[in-house]
Design a protein around this motif. Structure first.
Motif, mmCIF file in Angstrom:
data_model
loop_
_atom_site.group_PDB
_atom_site.id
_atom_site.type_symbol
_atom_site.label_atom_id
_atom_site.label_comp_id
_atom_site.label_asym_id
_atom_site.label_seq_id
_atom_site.Cartn_x
_atom_site.Cartn_y
_atom_site.Cartn_z
ATOM 1 N N THR A 6 0.818 -1.223 0.000
ATOM 2 C CA THR A 6 0.000 0.000 0.000
ATOM 3 C C THR A 6 0.849 1.268 0.000
ATOM 4 O O THR A 6 0.307 2.367 -0.022
ATOM 5 C CB THR A 6 -0.928 0.039 1.233
ATOM 6 N N LYS A 10 -2.818 -9.882 -7.252
ATOM 7 C CA LYS A 10 -3.012 -8.518 -6.742
ATOM 8 C C LYS A 10 -4.484 -8.271 -6.438
ATOM 9 O O LYS A 10 -4.833 -7.711 -5.391
ATOM 10 C CB LYS A 10 -2.489 -7.491 -7.749
ATOM 11 N N SER A 11 -5.350 -8.714 -7.326
ATOM 12 C CA SER A 11 -6.788 -8.557 -7.136
ATOM 13 C C SER A 11 -7.265 -9.331 -5.902
ATOM 14 O O SER A 11 -8.067 -8.824 -5.106
ATOM 15 C CB SER A 11 -7.520 -9.029 -8.388
ATOM 16 N N ALA A 47 -6.180 -7.447 -2.868
ATOM 17 C CA ALA A 47 -6.998 -6.235 -2.699
ATOM 18 C C ALA A 47 -8.364 -6.555 -2.111
ATOM 19 O O ALA A 47 -8.898 -5.781 -1.315
ATOM 20 C CB ALA A 47 -7.140 -5.517 -4.039
ATOM 21 N N SER A 48 -8.938 -7.680 -2.489
ATOM 22 C CA SER A 48 -10.272 -8.032 -1.997
ATOM 23 C C SER A 48 -10.241 -8.862 -0.713
ATOM 24 O O SER A 48 -11.292 -9.187 -0.173
ATOM 25 C CB SER A 48 -11.056 -8.769 -3.082
ATOM 26 N N LYS A 81 -6.014 0.276 2.877
ATOM 27 C CA LYS A 81 -5.585 1.173 1.806
ATOM 28 C C LYS A 81 -5.467 0.392 0.499
ATOM 29 O O LYS A 81 -5.305 -0.836 0.515
ATOM 30 C CB LYS A 81 -4.224 1.790 2.150
ATOM 31 N N PRO A 82 -5.515 1.088 -0.636
ATOM 32 C CA PRO A 82 -5.397 0.399 -1.923
ATOM 33 C C PRO A 82 -4.030 -0.267 -2.107
ATOM 34 O O PRO A 82 -3.021 0.219 -1.603
ATOM 35 C CB PRO A 82 -5.579 1.509 -2.960
ATOM 36 N N VAL A 109 -1.015 -0.670 -4.247
ATOM 37 C CA VAL A 109 -0.433 0.206 -5.268
ATOM 38 C C VAL A 109 0.757 -0.416 -5.991
ATOM 39 O O VAL A 109 1.342 0.220 -6.880
ATOM 40 C CB VAL A 109 -0.021 1.571 -4.663
#
Length: 177
Positions: A85, A117-118, A121-122, A128-129, A131
């Protein structure tokens, strides 16, 4: 007849001194080289890259046997070595040369990197995103010999770097490792 075949993976994860050891002794890993990738200068030096003016990132390039240690497992291990992040560097190493990125060497690696990565992220692990960039492989320049296998050559300095930078604390808190 040996069925071994080699593939290459390239990961930027901040200070390359800290990125070699996690991969270096695993089965199926032939070698891990510290170096520079993604910049605009041919054959940069450590001092040039450290200045932040070349566009390179410190990275590790891993030669591996995917039948023994699949790329997906390399990705899993990679994520647990970084703060995905933080776009300003990693831990106390700040600047674009210390950002995180996965450099893919073919479309299969790209798809696997994007999928991992997806999934991260989930997962809800981070608020936080994520990055970390996923970029096509670019020319990779091995770092000077003194930077290769730093953890073996300078074990005390290596341990201090990991501890003082906040990397070890972060990994333990976020990844339980």
């Amino acid at each position: 007849m040996n069925s071994y075949h080699k593939e290459t993976a390239t990961f930027a994860g901040g200070c390359f001194w800290c990125m070699v050891k996690p991969f270096d002794t695993l089965p199926g890993i032939e070698k891990v080289v510290s170096g520079y990738i993604g910049g605009k200068v041919e054959a940069p030096t450590y001092e040039m890259v450290k200045s932040g003016t070349t566009g390179h990132m410190e990275a590790v390039q891993i030669t591996f046997d995917p039948d023994v240690f699949p790329y997906e497992k390399l990705l899993e291990l990679y994520w647990t070595q970084i703060d995905p992040t933080d776009d300003g560097g990693q831990f106390f190493d700040r600047g674009s040369n210390y950002r995180t990125a996965i450099f893919y060497h073919d479309e299969a690696q790209k798809a696997l990197a994007e999928r991992s990565k997806s999934a991260l992220a989930s997962s809800g692990r981070f608020t936080k995103p994520i990055v970390t960039r996923i970029l096509p492989a670019a020319p990779f320049y091995p770092a000077e010999e003194e930077h290769q296998k730093f953890y073996k050559k300078y074990p005390d300095r290596y341990a201090a770097e990991r501890s003082e930078s906040g990397r070890d604390t972060f990994i333990k808190e976020k990844w339980g490792r």
